[in-house]
Design an enzyme around this catalytic site. Sequence first.
Site, PDB file in Angstrom:
ATOM      1  N   ASP A 214      16.160   1.240  -3.233  1.00  0.00           N
ATOM      2  CA  ASP A 214      15.435   1.087  -4.500  1.00  0.00           C
ATOM      3  C   ASP A 214      14.300   2.071  -4.714  1.00  0.00           C
ATOM      4  O   ASP A 214      13.703   2.112  -5.802  1.00  0.00           O
ATOM      5  CB  ASP A 214      14.914  -0.357  -4.628  1.00  0.00           C
ATOM      6  CG  ASP A 214      14.064  -0.788  -3.427  1.00  0.00           C
ATOM      7  OD1 ASP A 214      13.336   0.047  -2.863  1.00  0.00           O
ATOM      8  OD2 ASP A 214      14.130  -1.981  -3.059  1.00  0.00           O
TER       9      ASP A 214
ATOM     10  N   HIS B  60      20.415   4.249   3.780  1.00  0.00           N
ATOM     11  CA  HIS B  60      21.544   3.951   2.892  1.00  0.00           C
ATOM     12  C   HIS B  60      21.433   4.638   1.546  1.00  0.00           C
ATOM     13  O   HIS B  60      22.083   4.233   0.590  1.00  0.00           O
ATOM     14  CB  HIS B  60      21.667   2.422   2.724  1.00  0.00           C
ATOM     15  CG  HIS B  60      21.982   1.712   4.002  1.00  0.00           C
ATOM     16  ND1 HIS B  60      21.720   0.384   4.232  1.00  0.00           N
ATOM     17  CD2 HIS B  60      22.563   2.164   5.150  1.00  0.00           C
ATOM     18  CE1 HIS B  60      22.107   0.055   5.456  1.00  0.00           C
ATOM     19  NE2 HIS B  60      22.620   1.109   6.034  1.00  0.00           N
TER      20      HIS B  60
ATOM     21  N   CYS C 269      26.886  14.670  -8.812  1.00  0.00           N
ATOM     22  CA  CYS C 269      28.261  15.006  -9.202  1.00  0.00           C
ATOM     23  C   CYS C 269      29.031  15.355  -7.932  1.00  0.00           C
ATOM     24  O   CYS C 269      28.601  16.219  -7.162  1.00  0.00           O
ATOM     25  CB  CYS C 269      28.263  16.188 -10.162  1.00  0.00           C
ATOM     26  SG  CYS C 269      29.945  16.801 -10.453  1.00  0.00           S
TER      27      CYS C 269
ATOM     28  N   CYS D  57      30.295  19.426  -8.541  1.00  0.00           N
ATOM     29  CA  CYS D  57      29.377  20.578  -8.535  1.00  0.00           C
ATOM     30  C   CYS D  57      28.055  20.267  -7.828  1.00  0.00           C
ATOM     31  O   CYS D  57      27.190  21.124  -7.734  1.00  0.00           O
ATOM     32  CB  CYS D  57      29.110  21.071  -9.957  1.00  0.00           C
ATOM     33  SG  CYS D  57      28.067  19.959 -10.928  1.00  0.00           S
TER      34      CYS D  57
ATOM     35  N   CYS E 233      30.666  19.236 -15.884  1.00  0.00           N
ATOM     36  CA  CYS E 233      31.698  20.071 -15.242  1.00  0.00           C
ATOM     37  C   CYS E 233      33.013  19.291 -15.115  1.00  0.00           C
ATOM     38  O   CYS E 233      33.997  19.832 -14.634  1.00  0.00           O
ATOM     39  CB  CYS E 233      31.225  20.548 -13.865  1.00  0.00           C
ATOM     40  SG  CYS E 233      31.356  19.293 -12.582  1.00  0.00           S
TER      41      CYS E 233
ATOM     42  N   GLY F 283      11.972  -8.172   6.641  1.00  0.00           N
ATOM     43  CA  GLY F 283      12.924  -8.562   5.593  1.00  0.00           C
ATOM     44  C   GLY F 283      14.326  -8.021   5.745  1.00  0.00           C
ATOM     45  O   GLY F 283      14.917  -7.547   4.783  1.00  0.00           O
TER      46      GLY F 283
ATOM     47  N   ALA G 241       7.643 -12.185   3.820  1.00  0.00           N
ATOM     48  CA  ALA G 241       6.890 -11.046   4.338  1.00  0.00           C
ATOM     49  C   ALA G 241       5.461 -10.989   3.812  1.00  0.00           C
ATOM     50  O   ALA G 241       4.523 -10.694   4.557  1.00  0.00           O
ATOM     51  CB  ALA G 241       7.645  -9.764   3.998  1.00  0.00           C
TER      52      ALA G 241
HETATM   53  P1  NAD Z   1      20.247  -8.694   3.677  1.00  0.00           P
HETATM   54  O1  NAD Z   1      20.511  -9.081   2.268  1.00  0.00           O
HETATM   55  O2  NAD Z   1      21.376  -8.716   4.637  1.00  0.00           O
HETATM   56  O3  NAD Z   1      19.128  -9.672   4.293  1.00  0.00           O
HETATM   57  C1  NAD Z   1      17.904  -9.884   3.693  1.00  0.00           C
HETATM   58  C2  NAD Z   1      17.067 -10.766   4.617  1.00  0.00           C
HETATM   59  O4  NAD Z   1      15.796 -10.863   4.031  1.00  0.00           O
HETATM   60  C3  NAD Z   1      17.606 -12.190   4.783  1.00  0.00           C
HETATM   61  O5  NAD Z   1      17.822 -12.443   6.156  1.00  0.00           O
HETATM   62  C4  NAD Z   1      16.483 -13.080   4.248  1.00  0.00           C
HETATM   63  O6  NAD Z   1      16.205 -14.171   5.093  1.00  0.00           O
HETATM   64  C5  NAD Z   1      15.290 -12.153   4.228  1.00  0.00           C
HETATM   65  N1  NAD Z   1      14.343 -12.365   3.154  1.00  0.00           N
HETATM   66  C6  NAD Z   1      14.570 -12.608   1.840  1.00  0.00           C
HETATM   67  N2  NAD Z   1      13.417 -12.635   1.146  1.00  0.00           N
HETATM   68  C7  NAD Z   1      12.431 -12.405   2.068  1.00  0.00           C
HETATM   69  C8  NAD Z   1      11.021 -12.288   1.987  1.00  0.00           C
HETATM   70  N3  NAD Z   1      10.374 -12.416   0.828  1.00  0.00           N
HETATM   71  N4  NAD Z   1      10.331 -12.049   3.126  1.00  0.00           N
HETATM   72  C9  NAD Z   1      10.969 -11.936   4.326  1.00  0.00           C
HETATM   73  N5  NAD Z   1      12.305 -12.024   4.460  1.00  0.00           N
HETATM   74  C10 NAD Z   1      13.017 -12.236   3.347  1.00  0.00           C
HETATM   75  O7  NAD Z   1      19.550  -7.293   3.627  1.00  0.00           O
HETATM   76  P2  NAD Z   1      19.460  -6.102   4.692  1.00  0.00           P
HETATM   77  O8  NAD Z   1      19.238  -6.626   6.060  1.00  0.00           O
HETATM   78  O9  NAD Z   1      18.518  -5.121   4.110  1.00  0.00           O
HETATM   79  O10 NAD Z   1      20.880  -5.389   4.759  1.00  0.00           O
HETATM   80  C11 NAD Z   1      21.817  -5.344   3.796  1.00  0.00           C
HETATM   81  C12 NAD Z   1      21.979  -4.135   2.903  1.00  0.00           C
HETATM   82  O11 NAD Z   1      21.430  -4.536   1.685  1.00  0.00           O
HETATM   83  C13 NAD Z   1      21.340  -2.844   3.171  1.00  0.00           C
HETATM   84  O12 NAD Z   1      22.341  -1.943   3.397  1.00  0.00           O
HETATM   85  C14 NAD Z   1      20.642  -2.429   1.855  1.00  0.00           C
HETATM   86  O13 NAD Z   1      21.065  -1.137   1.478  1.00  0.00           O
HETATM   87  C15 NAD Z   1      21.150  -3.390   0.879  1.00  0.00           C
HETATM   88  N6  NAD Z   1      20.304  -3.889  -0.203  1.00  0.00           N
HETATM   89  C16 NAD Z   1      19.241  -3.209  -0.670  1.00  0.00           C
HETATM   90  C17 NAD Z   1      18.479  -3.725  -1.715  1.00  0.00           C
HETATM   91  C18 NAD Z   1      17.306  -2.943  -2.199  1.00  0.00           C
HETATM   92  O14 NAD Z   1      17.310  -1.719  -2.152  1.00  0.00           O
HETATM   93  N7  NAD Z   1      16.234  -3.601  -2.632  1.00  0.00           N
HETATM   94  C19 NAD Z   1      18.790  -4.958  -2.272  1.00  0.00           C
HETATM   95  C20 NAD Z   1      19.913  -5.641  -1.793  1.00  0.00           C
HETATM   96  C21 NAD Z   1      20.659  -5.084  -0.741  1.00  0.00           C
END
Ligand code: NAD
Length: 243
Positions: free
Chosen positions: A105, A120, A128, A131, A154, A191, A235
Amino acid sequence: MDDKIQKLKEIIKESNRIVVFTGAGISSESGIPTYRGTNGLWSKYDPNIYANINVFLQDPTYYWHYFKDERYPIIKKAKPNINHYSIVKLEKKGKLNCVITQNIDGLHQMAGSSNVIELHGNTRIITCLKCNKKFSIDEIFPLLQKEIPPYCSCGGQLKTNTVLFGEPLPSKALLEAEKASKNCDLFIVLGSSLVVYPAANLPVIAKNNDSFLVIINFDATPLDEIADLVINDIASNILSKSI
Ligand code: NAD
């Protein structure tokens, strides 16, 4: 819980090469849903269809519909939260080596973190595949109103700079992350469910190289048993109070 916050405060005070490893959990407090869990995105969208590279290359319409209807509106209005800013505070104190994130994000950079390793990718950038031209999501979003999938001028296929299931992680980012994990004195997981590999191997690398390992996650994780300190809470209740 106060005891654990106090303990974390002391550990942070004694550490000077901290790595913070973040996952979807920290951005849930910015309104971006996690993938897993009861309200996770994957309960609505099957990742084997909507986030799989083989499906994407055969028929990118699934991905782009999901991006247009679900991803873009949320990412567009998301702002960094206290967790992202607490990490910036650690950096300003000279204690942070880097942030390693699984998030796509871009909120760490928006908060002001200067050394962010994105394992990730980043959904705010679109490339693209023919290109290699780069676009911002705001440039591409209007095209999605007219045509899905969108194309580059392209004629090439466009793809967000994110790692889909079935794709390897960017090798440079992974190598840097492994190096940082080997050289830190404190590795804080914030998280993350720690079930997505190879990212979830980084806390193990840190621990095997004599780092202190702290896991702050709402739910239990498979690596809790090797951690020196586990805090199951949201968190924002923890990190900002420990710095
Ligand atoms: P996940 O969805 O597998 O796990 C998220 C964890 O966060 C859960 O275990 C949950 O208990 C915990 N959680 C939720 N809210 C919380 C909070 N406020 N404080 C503390 N813990 C909290 O996510 P992951 O381990 O990051 O892995 C999964 C994949 O999800 C990654 O590859 C990532 O790219 C992708 N992802 C990214 C986003 C983003 O960019 N914001 C959003 C969703 C998924």
